[in-house]
Write a protein that holds these residues in place. Structure first.
Motif, PDB file in Angstrom:
ATOM      1  N   ALA A  73      -8.631   0.935   2.471  1.00 52.20           N
ATOM      2  CA  ALA A  73      -7.348   0.270   1.653  1.00 52.20           C
ATOM      3  C   ALA A  73      -7.332   0.909   0.157  1.00 52.20           C
ATOM      4  O   ALA A  73      -5.886   0.963  -0.275  1.00 52.20           O
ATOM      5  N   GLN A  74      -8.549   1.298  -0.835  1.00 54.22           N
ATOM      6  CA  GLN A  74      -8.150   1.433  -2.037  1.00 54.22           C
ATOM      7  C   GLN A  74      -7.579   2.975  -2.608  1.00 54.22           C
ATOM      8  O   GLN A  74      -7.126   3.095  -3.269  1.00 54.22           O
ATOM      9  N   ALA A  75      -8.293   3.496  -1.673  1.00 56.60           N
ATOM     10  CA  ALA A  75      -8.517   5.197  -1.063  1.00 56.60           C
ATOM     11  C   ALA A  75      -6.155   5.244  -0.389  1.00 56.60           C
ATOM     12  O   ALA A  75      -5.602   6.464  -1.412  1.00 56.60           O
ATOM     13  N   ALA A  76      -6.385   4.174  -0.341  1.00 51.81           N
ATOM     14  CA  ALA A  76      -4.062   4.579   0.367  1.00 51.81           C
ATOM     15  C   ALA A  76      -3.740   4.617  -0.897  1.00 51.81           C
ATOM     16  O   ALA A  76      -2.541   4.999  -0.855  1.00 51.81           O
ATOM     17  N   ILE A  77      -4.236   2.969  -1.177  1.00 47.39           N
ATOM     18  CA  ILE A  77      -3.544   2.457  -2.839  1.00 47.39           C
ATOM     19  C   ILE A  77      -3.392   4.065  -3.755  1.00 47.39           C
ATOM     20  O   ILE A  77      -2.358   4.293  -4.502  1.00 47.39           O
ATOM     21  N   ALA A  78      -4.426   4.666  -3.641  1.00 45.80           N
ATOM     22  CA  ALA A  78      -4.367   5.335  -4.662  1.00 45.80           C
ATOM     23  C   ALA A  78      -4.482   7.046  -4.414  1.00 45.80           C
ATOM     24  O   ALA A  78      -3.163   7.521  -5.221  1.00 45.80           O
ATOM     25  N   ALA A  79      -4.026   6.926  -3.025  1.00 46.62           N
ATOM     26  CA  ALA A  79      -3.353   7.964  -2.387  1.00 46.62           C
ATOM     27  C   ALA A  79      -1.478   7.748  -2.637  1.00 46.62           C
ATOM     28  O   ALA A  79      -0.563   9.426  -2.273  1.00 46.62           O
ATOM     29  N   ASP A  80      -1.384   6.190  -2.800  1.00 51.34           N
ATOM     30  CA  ASP A  80       0.209   5.885  -2.264  1.00 51.34           C
ATOM     31  C   ASP A  80       0.092   4.868  -3.152  1.00 51.34           C
ATOM     32  O   ASP A  80       0.950   4.017  -2.287  1.00 51.34           O
TER      33      ASP A  80
END
Length: 152
Positions: A77-84
């Motif tokens: 989830a945090q990687a998704a936030i960092a990606a977008d």
């Protein structure tokens, strides 16, 4: 029909193994069918091709959470936030994971609470609201209601 959809996904991947959306869609179907290992595998294949794919990260986070792997779920989830950073789904996914973790922690505390302390009376939401109010108003009376049991 689910079998027909799976056959179509297989056919598409036979023709082109780099179709990220096919891995994501097949992963979603596997999730619906309860085949979580296969779903995670498909999302991971999509991410191997497109490491910042927010849909694959979000979906894999959800499956990890379903399986109770909250550390992996939160990382995705945090990687998704960092990606977008503008993707609201990623924030909703992260929030749901934090909610599941807090519920799990609160339940453990309730189950073992007699060993350590007694909570003030009320529902979890009521207790947290009272604690939040005490922090805003400076009234520390709520904290005095936590009582450590006498040693036996």
């Amino acid at each position: 029909d689910d079998r027909a959809a799976l056959a179509d996904y297989e056919q598409a991947l036979t023709l082109d193994e780099t179709l990220v959306d096919v891995y994501i869609n097949r992963g979603a179907l596997y999730t619906t069918l309860g085949n979580y290992g296969l779903a995670i595998s498909d999302y991971s294949l999509a991410l191997a091709l497109e490491p910042d794919n927010v849909d694959a990260l979000n979906n894999r986070a959800v499956v990890h959470a379903i399986e109770g792997n909250y550390d992996l779920a939160l990382a995705d989830a945090q990687a998704a936030i960092a990606a977008d950073p503008d993707d609201v789904t990623a924030y909703a996914t992260q929030g749901a994971i934090y909610s599941a973790l807090s519920t799990q922690s609160y339940q453990t505390f309730i189950e073992r609470g007699d060993e350590y302390a007694r909570l003030p009376a009320g529902s979890p939401t009521g207790v947290m609201s009272a604690i939040d109010n005490s922090q805003r108003t400076g009234d520390m009376g709520i904290w005095l209601r936590f009582q450590v049991p006498a040693e036996q």
